[in-house]
Write an enzyme that holds these catalytic residues in place. Structure first.
Site, short mmCIF file in Angstrom:
data_model
loop_
_atom_site.label_atom_id
_atom_site.label_comp_id
_atom_site.label_asym_id
_atom_site.label_seq_id
_atom_site.Cartn_x
_atom_site.Cartn_y
_atom_site.Cartn_z
N GLU A 8 94.23 78.79 53.01
CA GLU A 8 93.10 79.51 52.42
C GLU A 8 91.90 79.49 53.37
O GLU A 8 91.64 78.49 54.03
CB GLU A 8 92.72 78.86 51.07
CG GLU A 8 91.45 79.38 50.44
CD GLU A 8 91.57 80.81 49.93
OE1 GLU A 8 90.79 81.18 49.06
OE2 GLU A 8 92.46 81.55 50.39
N ASP B 92 97.67 78.51 49.19
CA ASP B 92 96.42 77.93 49.68
C ASP B 92 96.64 76.79 50.66
O ASP B 92 95.87 76.63 51.61
CB ASP B 92 95.58 77.43 48.50
CG ASP B 92 95.15 78.56 47.58
OD1 ASP B 92 94.65 79.57 48.10
OD2 ASP B 92 95.33 78.43 46.35
#
Length: 252
Positions: free
Chosen positions: A80, A108
């Site tokens: 992310e 992420d």
């Protein structure tokens, strides 16, 4: 809301959020709630990986940033915050190296200890509802899901919370602090409710017209550390220096 975000989050996080919104053609001057949500999500992802390393025995250990052993392998790879091209490059590299199944959507984080991708969620609603939405979208048992709320609740795949209780408590405390700071500025209701957000936007725009000079000056502030920190972030050998330096919200 924009002023609040710039005051309460590390400048590097703010810059990454700005780039993300620009990449998707979104205007942070209008989508101020999304701007705040992206910054919050980024910070949680950083805090999730803070101080977690893997030693020579393959065990997960927690090391403070000033510890001389900080050259140990990071337990988590942060995906992310990167642009989509770079993020997919990192994901493909991880899959080729570890044999992990390539996810359909960008996750992420990647957990090198448990050998799995992680999807982090931060919600203003009920955690179980948001968890089900995430699970329905991802539709993969290979990606681990971990949801946090601003009320201190959390939910994870198979009740496996990955991190120790203290690390998770840090995240919950930070989210609760953000909520309190928003509430003290009259921003929380609009952050939770789209209808209230429209009302708040009108107030913000009117306020900006009245004091455009001072806001323009504030919005142009830059940190001398950004030029140094950016290559640290983009390089795989990132350190805890950035991630441990989150700014505390100033008092109203």
């Amino acid at each position: 809301m924009e002023d609040f975000v710039r005051q309460c989050f590390n400048p590097m996080i703010v810059e990454l959020a700005e780039k993300a919104m620009k990449e998707y053609g979104e205007d942070l001057k209008i989508e101020t709630n999304k701007f705040a949500a992206i910054c919050t999500h980024l910070e949680v992802c950083f805090m999730y990986s803070d101080f977690h390393f893997i030693n020579e025995q393959g065990e997960s250990i927690i090391v403070e940033p000033e510890d001389p052993n900080a050259l140990l392998k990071h337990r988590f790879e942060i995906i992310e915050g990167r642009d989509r091209t770079m993020a997919w490059t990192v994901v493909n590299s991880i899959c080729n190296t570890t044999g992990a199944e390539k996810p359909k959507f960008l996750p992420d984080l990647y957990d090198y200890k448990e050998n799995r991708f992680i999807e982090i969620g931060v919600t203003r609603r009920e955690v179980h509802i948001y968890y089900l939405e995430k699970a329905n979208k991802i539709k993969s048992e290979k990606t681990h899901i971990h949801i946090f709320s601003f009320t201190g609740e959390e939910m994870a795949t198979k009740a496996d919370y990955t991190l120790d209780e203290e690390s998770r408590a840090r995240i919950k405390t930070r989210l609760f602090t953000i909520r309190q700071e928003m509430a003290s500025r009259g921003l929380w209701d609009s952050f939770v409710s789209p209808r209230e957000a429209k009302k708040q936007l009108k107030k913000d725009l009117k306020s900006q017209e009245q004091c455009a000079g001072s806001l323009t000056k504030a919005s142009r502030r830059t940190s001398p550390a950004l030029r140094i920190l950016e290559p640290m972030w983009m390089d795989s050998n990132r350190t805890a220096t950035l991630r441990a330096s989150f700014l505390k919200c100033p008092k109203k």
